[in-house]
Design a protein around this motif. Structure first.
Motif, short mmCIF file in Angstrom:
data_model
loop_
_atom_site.label_atom_id
_atom_site.label_comp_id
_atom_site.label_asym_id
_atom_site.label_seq_id
_atom_site.Cartn_x
_atom_site.Cartn_y
_atom_site.Cartn_z
N VAL A 9 -7.64 5.57 10.24
CA VAL A 9 -6.55 4.64 10.52
C VAL A 9 -7.06 3.24 10.21
O VAL A 9 -8.25 2.95 10.39
CB VAL A 9 -6.06 4.76 11.98
N THR A 10 -6.18 2.38 9.70
CA THR A 10 -6.58 1.03 9.33
C THR A 10 -5.39 0.08 9.37
O THR A 10 -4.25 0.52 9.28
CB THR A 10 -7.20 1.01 7.91
N SER A 11 -5.68 -1.19 9.45
CA SER A 11 -4.63 -2.20 9.35
C SER A 11 -4.62 -2.84 7.96
O SER A 11 -3.79 -3.70 7.68
CB SER A 11 -4.82 -3.27 10.43
N ILE B 120 -5.07 -1.06 4.32
CA ILE B 120 -5.34 0.15 3.55
C ILE B 120 -6.13 -0.13 2.27
O ILE B 120 -7.08 0.58 1.95
CB ILE B 120 -4.04 0.94 3.25
N GLU B 121 -5.78 -1.18 1.55
CA GLU B 121 -6.47 -1.46 0.29
C GLU B 121 -7.94 -1.81 0.53
O GLU B 121 -8.83 -1.33 -0.17
CB GLU B 121 -5.77 -2.56 -0.49
N GLN B 122 -8.20 -2.65 1.52
CA GLN B 122 -9.58 -3.04 1.82
C GLN B 122 -10.39 -1.84 2.33
O GLN B 122 -11.53 -1.64 1.93
CB GLN B 122 -9.61 -4.17 2.85
N ARG B 123 -9.79 -1.04 3.20
CA ARG B 123 -10.51 0.10 3.78
C ARG B 123 -10.84 1.15 2.72
O ARG B 123 -11.95 1.68 2.69
CB ARG B 123 -9.70 0.72 4.92
N VAL B 124 -9.89 1.45 1.85
CA VAL B 124 -10.15 2.43 0.78
C VAL B 124 -11.25 1.91 -0.15
O VAL B 124 -12.14 2.67 -0.55
CB VAL B 124 -8.86 2.78 0.01
N ASP C 49 3.44 0.09 14.24
CA ASP C 49 2.78 -0.06 15.53
C ASP C 49 1.41 0.64 15.46
O ASP C 49 1.34 1.85 15.22
CB ASP C 49 3.66 0.57 16.61
N ILE C 50 0.33 -0.11 15.67
CA ILE C 50 -1.01 0.45 15.58
C ILE C 50 -1.23 1.56 16.59
O ILE C 50 -1.93 2.54 16.32
CB ILE C 50 -2.10 -0.65 15.70
N GLN D 169 1.30 -4.13 9.96
CA GLN D 169 1.39 -2.77 9.43
C GLN D 169 0.07 -2.06 9.68
O GLN D 169 -1.00 -2.66 9.69
CB GLN D 169 1.69 -2.80 7.94
N SER D 170 0.14 -0.76 9.83
CA SER D 170 -1.03 0.10 9.99
C SER D 170 -0.80 1.36 9.16
O SER D 170 0.33 1.73 8.88
CB SER D 170 -1.21 0.49 11.46
#
Length: 102
Positions: free
Chosen positions: A21-23, A25-29, A58-59, A3-4
């Protein structure tokens, strides 16, 4: 496939937007909220509120969408955001233990 997500962060005054954009979301936020990268745009402008996101299978499609949104004028982005989140709430509220944010 992994997922992306394409996402939009803002600051407390909602006058700055960051599109990413991230693969994960929780870690990036969480990285944005903790200002892990001190010289990054989101740290400089204190973008800590997740106000919009969209999930992709699809990334490559996610990256294309991120680039498309980055080219949009601010009013178009505002319409996109308010369709999902009319009150501009932080959509990541409740994702983290408060201790993680210190």
């Amino acid at each position: 496939m992994h997922q992306s997500w394409v996402y939009i962060m803002t600051n407390a005054h909602h006058n700055v937007l960051y599109v990413g954009v991230t693969s994960d979301i929780e870690q990036r936020v969480l990285q944005h909220k903790k200002h892990i990268h001190q010289s990054a745009f989101t740290a400089k402008y204190r973008c800590h509120k997740l106000i919009w996101f969209e999930e992709f299978d699809d990334i490559e499609v996610a990256i294309a969408q991120e680039k498309r949104i980055k080219r949009w004028r601010r009013p178009w982005k505002d319409v996109l955001i308010r369709k999902l989140n009319p009150e501009l709430k932080d959509l990541s509220d409740g994702w983290y233990d408060p201790m993680e944010l210190e």
